[in-house]
Design an enzyme around this catalytic site. Structure first.
Site, PDB file in Angstrom:
ATOM      1  N   HIS A  18       0.912  -1.256   0.073  1.00  0.00           N
ATOM      2  CA  HIS A  18      -0.077   0.176   0.063  1.00  0.00           C
ATOM      3  C   HIS A  18       0.955   1.032   0.040  1.00  0.00           C
ATOM      4  O   HIS A  18       1.568   1.661   1.029  1.00  0.00           O
ATOM      5  CB  HIS A  18      -0.888   0.052   1.258  1.00  0.00           C
ATOM      6  N   GLU A 187      -6.282 -13.248   6.067  1.00  0.00           N
ATOM      7  CA  GLU A 187      -5.094 -12.914   7.182  1.00  0.00           C
ATOM      8  C   GLU A 187      -5.837 -13.272   8.529  1.00  0.00           C
ATOM      9  O   GLU A 187      -5.292 -13.809   9.269  1.00  0.00           O
ATOM     10  CB  GLU A 187      -4.986 -11.474   6.830  1.00  0.00           C
ATOM     11  N   ASP A 265       3.508  -5.297   2.547  1.00  0.00           N
ATOM     12  CA  ASP A 265       2.058  -4.738   3.104  1.00  0.00           C
ATOM     13  C   ASP A 265       2.300  -3.256   3.294  1.00  0.00           C
ATOM     14  O   ASP A 265       1.966  -2.720   2.389  1.00  0.00           O
ATOM     15  CB  ASP A 265       1.691  -5.570   4.160  1.00  0.00           C
ATOM     16  N   ASP A 266       2.465  -2.943   4.451  1.00  0.00           N
ATOM     17  CA  ASP A 266       2.765  -1.690   4.972  1.00  0.00           C
ATOM     18  C   ASP A 266       4.199  -1.432   5.578  1.00  0.00           C
ATOM     19  O   ASP A 266       4.303  -1.652   6.967  1.00  0.00           O
ATOM     20  CB  ASP A 266       1.747  -1.228   5.825  1.00  0.00           C
TER      21      ASP A 266
END
Length: 302
Positions: A18, A187, A265-266
């Protein structure tokens, strides 16, 4: 001895990133102009993470230039880790920051693409939140998808089937346009939900999907349909989705033939690049160096 530098040199793809949160905290601080207390740290699920987003990161991003700056920082840090293919998610909600103009939004993404096109294979992904205004998504997403700028779409949010019917038309359009179809599931949800999301949207790939590791029949289903899972071990541990890295189900998925990648992811929140996660997985005894190399090499196959 396994070193991070060894993995930085290896071509790799990050297909779950992201981009508004995809940079190092050390990269973010000079831009943001503030520190986030007790950060990075382990979180008790997504709600805990979203307290930081609500108090710090979301309020700091106000203008179109802010969005462009964040994407730029994330692309730069991906390049620094040796990522050669970046399927980076840009949330549709940032159209608000571009005067609610889809053309301005697309122009902003194009500027970033042009800046880095000779350094990395940047493939913008259209991110859509299930809790975002569905009417605006239905209004804005088709124009974004027809632009040719976005190479994939992704739906994130609560991992439940409720409300998925609001997005099926967009996934059908993606299929017609040759846009890769992804969605977040598995998840915090189970193997059954992973299978159902794949079936409902005719997904090509899944963001996370680790819940599938509890059911051999679902893993076989994923193998038979050649569905790739973009797994984010550091995220799963930091969000308490798995008890520890040593117990991470990527080992089960890999050994059952499921096609997996390792993703960030982040990065801002989870503080581990792909190369660092590769070393951590090896040192934790989850995967061997040869298995990790195989995952990375397969991720960039044409």
């Amino acid at each position: 001895m396994t070193s991070v530098s060894e993995f930085k040199k290896r071509p790799k793809m990050d297909a779950h990133n992201h981009l508004n949160l995809g940079m190092r905290y050390a990269s973010y601080i000079p831009w943001a102009g503030f520190y986030i207390p007790d950060f990075p740290r382990k979180f008790s699920g997504l709600d805990d993470m979203h307290t930081i987003i609500g108090q710090y990161t979301r309020p700091r991003c106000i203008t179109e230039k802010d969005v462009q700056d964040l994407i730029t920082l994330s692309v730069q840090d991906a390049i620094a880790d040796g990522v050669t293919i970046l399927e980076g998610s840009i949330d549709i909600g940032f159209i608000h920051h571009c005067g609610e103009s889809v053309p301005r939004f697309l122009d902003m993404i194009t500027r970033v693409y042009e800046k880095f096109k000779n350094e990395i294979d940047f493939r913008p992904e259209l991110g859509m939140g299930k809790t975002f205004d569905t009417e605006l998504i239905k209004e804005w997403a088709p124009e974004c998808m027809h632009s040719g700028i976005f190479k994939s779409i992704d739906l994130y949010g609560p991992e439940v089937e409720e409300g998925l019917e609001n997005f099926t038309d967009l996934y059908e359009l993606a299929g017609k346009l040759g846009i890769k179809k992804k969605a977040h599931v598995g998840e915090f949800s189970d193997a059954k939900s992973v299978k159902r999301f794949v079936q409902i949207f005719d997904l090509d790939e899944v963001q996370h999907g680790i819940g599938a590791a509890t059911d051999k029949s679902v893993m076989k289903f994923l193998c038979d349909k050649n569905i790739r899972l973009h797994v984010c071990p550091a995220s799963n541990v930091m969000l308490s989705a798995v008890p520890s890295l040593e117990e991470h189900p990527i080992k089960i998925l890999y050994e059952n033939g499921v096609n997996v990648t390792i993703a960030t992811d982040d990065l801002l929140f989870f503080n581990k690049s792909i190369s660092e996660q590769c070393v951590d997985l090896i040192e934790a005894g989850v995967l061997t160096k040869e298995q990790v190399f195989n995952i990375l090499d397969k991720s960039v196959e044409k």
